[in-house]
Design an enzyme around this catalytic site. Structure first.
Site, PDB file in Angstrom:
ATOM      1  N   GLU A   1       2.728   4.318 -19.232  1.00 13.08           N
ATOM      2  CA  GLU A   1       1.145   3.658 -18.264  1.00 13.08           C
ATOM      3  C   GLU A   1       0.546   2.433 -18.967  1.00 13.08           C
ATOM      4  O   GLU A   1       0.475   1.641 -18.160  1.00 13.08           O
ATOM      5  CB  GLU A   1       0.156   4.851 -18.569  1.00 13.08           C
TER       6      GLU A   1
ATOM      7  N   HIS B   1       9.399   9.321 -27.280  1.00 11.53           N
ATOM      8  CA  HIS B   1       9.674   9.311 -26.423  1.00 11.53           C
ATOM      9  C   HIS B   1      11.253   9.590 -27.192  1.00 11.53           C
ATOM     10  O   HIS B   1      12.316  10.900 -27.243  1.00 11.53           O
ATOM     11  CB  HIS B   1       9.890   8.981 -25.104  1.00 11.53           C
ATOM     12  N   GLU B   2      12.147   8.173 -27.182  1.00  9.20           N
ATOM     13  CA  GLU B   2      12.764   7.948 -27.349  1.00  9.20           C
ATOM     14  C   GLU B   2      13.456   8.564 -28.532  1.00  9.20           C
ATOM     15  O   GLU B   2      14.550   9.667 -29.227  1.00  9.20           O
ATOM     16  CB  GLU B   2      13.548   6.653 -27.372  1.00  9.20           C
TER      17      GLU B   2
ATOM     18  N   HIS C   1      15.416  13.473 -14.670  1.00 14.30           N
ATOM     19  CA  HIS C   1      14.434  13.052 -15.155  1.00 14.30           C
ATOM     20  C   HIS C   1      12.972  13.584 -14.451  1.00 14.30           C
ATOM     21  O   HIS C   1      12.068  13.319 -14.558  1.00 14.30           O
ATOM     22  CB  HIS C   1      14.371  11.674 -14.737  1.00 14.30           C
TER      23      HIS C   1
ATOM     24  N   ASP D   1      -4.577  10.187 -22.821  1.00 15.34           N
ATOM     25  CA  ASP D   1      -4.158  10.564 -21.431  1.00 15.34           C
ATOM     26  C   ASP D   1      -3.101  11.986 -21.264  1.00 15.34           C
ATOM     27  O   ASP D   1      -2.617  12.220 -22.729  1.00 15.34           O
ATOM     28  CB  ASP D   1      -3.995   9.693 -20.737  1.00 15.34           C
TER      29      ASP D   1
ATOM     30  N   HIS E   1      14.170  12.449 -28.966  1.00 15.18           N
ATOM     31  CA  HIS E   1      15.234  12.577 -28.430  1.00 15.18           C
ATOM     32  C   HIS E   1      16.412  12.969 -29.294  1.00 15.18           C
ATOM     33  O   HIS E   1      17.235  13.767 -29.641  1.00 15.18           O
ATOM     34  CB  HIS E   1      15.881  11.758 -26.961  1.00 15.18           C
TER      35      HIS E   1
END
Length: 820
Positions: free
Chosen positions: A269, A226-227, A321, A264, A230
């Protein structure tokens, strides 16, 4: 378990004088207890390079110590246990007997350009913030290549896996696709407390160790993905981190998070605490409600446009977000129909082909994804249908993309350029006509007061030209208006200023370089404020403190946003800090900073920004290359992200400014040792030169172009007023592929025909026909002829014919370029 085992041939055994492992008994003294033990000393060469020593308790058989005794510098590997209890093989670097958590094994590593260990080029580098708010950094090291901090192991391993994914799946060489070093910082705190955040701040990835809502963030592969994504976004479409464009930014980061962690559709998670997120995940792309029933439930997001939350920018930058749940759901639906493999290719194509721009909305993602699917799989195709169906399912159904912002009319009145004298012993203030016909009447000294010149912004003028403010050489703020000249500041501590267009607010910086922009409300002094500058990150509520001070300032036409440059310093582990200038936008009311550019290459600085005077989507700036010692004047279209090089200015800063109608620039250059001003014409796109610059005046510096008069209407009402004339705008984008937007304006109700012709004058297709109301109109051309056949690359003409009820006919024609 520790290194590769290779069968040694006779030649190798002869060189090494080695037939096989050797074993001898010794008395060995434990370094901690000082107790002597009888041990077996085992010497093993598992391959031609390595020499391993083992020290084994002769009584118990326990391994008391082991290490590789081969002396060498360079990339190597190690095995270590991560936060999830999994033994990982990580790439590290040995230098002078010390092992660094630095992956130099990738093909992007540049050994000849690196100054190890403090300045690697093309490495994946994990650094320790040592439980600070990034005030200090240090290397993550080991003396024997054993690694006992599972947080560092997880961060290093996960970032390496993300890098490998982007390279193997999409052919991307790191975050910027140029193989620059990727820095991960661990043990980062917030307010000196353990942090629940991971973030990308434009330069590096940081991982907090968790607190009340998370376990250590480095433990999740999807968080690292995710980071890092970005950063990929910043180097491609550079979506603004606010409102819908910011939600798209977050959604793309989630998309590639689940493309790496593919078991998933949940995000985070592996690191959330159930006490904070009962669903067991931070977000769920399959079910954005995340097990909740309302926006007050932890991790709840809207799943459809009918649940979209209209939030103020002070609330999560306008819901970046939160509302990302809607495009997240789209991605899941696409993948459910055609699989993850095709979906990840579509989403990467959107970024890599730049099918979005900085200010793209959800509808623009629909159009970009359809185009990306068409590029990859053709149209008609199952994949294109899946994309359309998914967007339909969440209520993103419009087929018209976001249009570029329209120009405002320029101020109508007599034009001047405010200039500081560039004579050796005189920095007084002059007003100069843009076209000098008579030097005695067109160049007028308006103040003998000496002006402060150690800044990019000593002068500022109101939009109507009735008020001039400037910083004098004693650093007091002065005003020139119909009442004359006077000092308006109590202290001589000011460095740069910017007066809002309506003259109700004054922004300033001080000579103390105190990381602050001061905003004075000239109507209600009690509403004045001090805005502390920071470096924005992608984590909600997390800011980095790399900015030291600001200098040049400029308001947008609404008086709500302030464009500024800033000097920054980022500490480096064991080496000199990285220092650079960059440009940001400040939302003054909410004190939110919006970055403009992706991270700049080392040695590249941008400064002295100034908005266009008819459209806030454009600004001009200096780009100084320390490596080459060269300054260039550039401009940017913020809507498209397109950059234009206007002119090389040698080794000198230009402090460029737009003319009142944005058709020209005035800028400074040192010529024969004397500050002088030049002008250069611009093409209508405002970011490219229409010719070479020409001398304007000698002994002039820090220009500001303005007009004394009024705009035809005020800023708020302009878009609702009728056009003053027939206008055919240049198409956007241009060149284009596969479609372009054509806008035109009508001052009265008329019958129109808008058609496309090839370069020989043959009509290709008719886009609009019939009676149209007065106002602004737009139409898309998809590069097809009247029989829906794609036309070839080339130059085309688009022609507007407008016929009034009295029979008067207006013809307007422009060129456009299609690139297949």
């Amino acid at each position: 378990k520790h290194t590769a085992i290779q069968e040694l041939g006779d030649w190798a055994k002869m060189i090494l004088d080695y037939e096989g492992p050797t074993v001898k008994k010794y008395i060995w003294v434990d370094s901690e207890t000082q107790k002597p033990l009888l041990i077996w000393h085992v010497v093993i060469r598992p391959n031609f390079r390595d020499l391993w020593y083992y020290f084994i308790d002769a009584a118990s058989g326990d391994i008391l110590e082991k290490y590789n005794a081969t002396n060498f510098d360079g990339p190597t590997t190690a095995t270590a246990v991560d936060l999830n209890g999994v033994t990982q093989t990580i790439n590290v670097y040995e230098l002078g007997g010390t092992f660094y958590m630095m992956d130099a094994s990738r093909d992007i590593f540049k050994p000849s350009e690196s100054n190890l260990p403090d300045d690697p080029k093309g490495a994946l580098w994990t650094v320790d913030a040592e439980n600070t708010n990034l005030e200090q950094l240090d290397h993550v090291t080991s003396s024997d290549n054993t690694w006992n901090d599972p947080i560092s192991v997880s961060a290093h391993s996960n970032v390496g896996e993300v890098f490998q994914y982007y390279e193997a799946t999409h052919g991307r060489k790191g975050i910027d696709d140029k193989g620059s070093t990727i820095i991960s910082i661990i043990h980062v705190t917030k307010d000196n407390q353990p942090s629940d955040h991971a973030s990308w701040n434009g330069k590096f990835i940081s991982f907090g160790d968790g607190n009340t809502a998370f376990k250590p963030l480095a433990g999740a592969l999807d968080v690292a993905a995710h980071e890092m994504t970005h950063g990929v976004i910043q180097h491609t479409v550079n979506l603004e981190y606010k409102f819908q464009s910011g939600a798209l930014n977050e959604s793309f980061a989630d998309v590639f998070g689940v493309m790496l962690d593919r078991d998933d559709w949940k995000v985070g998670e592996d690191v959330v605490l159930l006490s904070a997120f009962p669903s067991g995940a931070l977000r769920d792309m399959e079910d954005p409600h995340n097990g909740g029933s309302s926006r007050n439930d932890p991790g709840w997001q809207p799943a459809h446009m009918n649940e979209f939350l209209e939030l103020d920018i002070s609330q999560d930058n306008g819901g970046v977000h939160v509302n990302s749940g809607i495009p997240n759901r789209v991605c899941f639906l696409i993948a459910a129909a055609i699989g993850r493999e095709k979906t990840e290719q579509i989403y990467y194509r959107v970024l890599d082909a730049r099918y979005l721009n900085r200010q793209s909305q959800f509808i623009d993602l629909r159009l970009g994804a359809i185009q990306a699917a068409t590029d990859l799989f053709g149209d008609p195709s199952t994949e294109v249908d899946a994309v359309k169906t998914a967007f339909d399912a969440v209520g993103i159904t419009d087929d018209t993309g976001t249009p570029p912002p329209a120009d405002l009319p320029p101020v109508q009145g007599e034009e001047f350029i405010a200039v500081v004298n560039g004579a050796q012993n005189d920095t007084s203030l002059f007003l100069i006509k843009p076209v000098i016909q008579n030097s005695e009447t067109d160049i007028v000294q308006v103040s003998t007061t000496q002006v402060f010149t150690q800044t990019g912004n000593p002068i500022s003028v109101s939009d109507d030209g009735s008020i001039i403010m400037f910083i004098d050489s004693q650093n007091f703020i002065r005003i020139l208006d119909e009442s004359g000249e006077r000092v308006i500041s109590a202290e001589g501590v000011w460095s740069s200023i910017a007066l809002s267009p309506d003259a109700t607010k004054l922004a300033a910086t001080s000579v103390f370089r105190d990381t602050t922009i001061y905003v004075f409300d000239l109507v209600d002094p009690n509403a004045s404020k001090e805005v502390r500058l920071y470096t924005p990150t992608t984590a909600e509520g997390v800011q980095a403190n790399n900015t030291l001070f600001a200098d040049a300032l400029d308001w947008d036409l609404s008086g709500k946003f302030l464009l500024y440059d800033a000097f920054n310093r980022i500490p480096q582990s064991g080496g000199e800090a990285i220092e650079y200038w960059d440009v940001n936008v400040l939302d003054v009311e909410n004190e939110i900073i919006i970055p403009i550019f992706p991270p700049l290459p080392e040695g590249i600085n941008i400064a002295n920004p100034s908005f266009a005077q008819t459209n806030d989507a454009f600004f001009v700036f200096d780009l100084f290359d320390e490596n080459q010692g060269v300054n260039e004047i550039w401009a940017i279209d913020l809507f498209t992200g397109e950059l234009g090089l206007i002119e090389n200015n040698g080794a000198f800063l230009g402090y460029p400014r737009y003319s009142t109608d944005d058709s020209r620039l005035v800028f400074e250059r040192i010529e024969s040792g004397v500050p002088s001003l030049r002008q250069i014409p611009l093409v209508p796109n405002k970011i490219q030169a229409a010719g070479s610059s020409e001398p304007f005046v000698t002994e002039g510096q820090r220009p500001t172009w303005f007009a004394v008069g009024q705009r035809l209407t005020n800023v708020e009402d302009y878009l609702e007023t009728l056009p003053m004339a027939f206008i055919l705008h240049q198409n956007y984008p241009n060149p284009f592929n596969p479609e372009t937007l054509i806008r035109y304006e009508l001052p009265v109700d008329v019958s129109v025909s808008l058609a496309v012709y090839d370069i020989l004058g043959k009509r290709v297709t008719t886009l609009e026909t019939g009676l149209k109301n007065a106002g602004q109109h737009q139409v898309l051309w998809d590069g097809r002829d009247e029989k829906e056949r794609p036309v070839a690359s080339g130059i085309y003409l688009f022609r507007l014919e407008a016929k009034s009820s009295q029979g008067q006919v207006t013809h307007l024609t422009k060129k456009m370029t299609l690139l297949r």
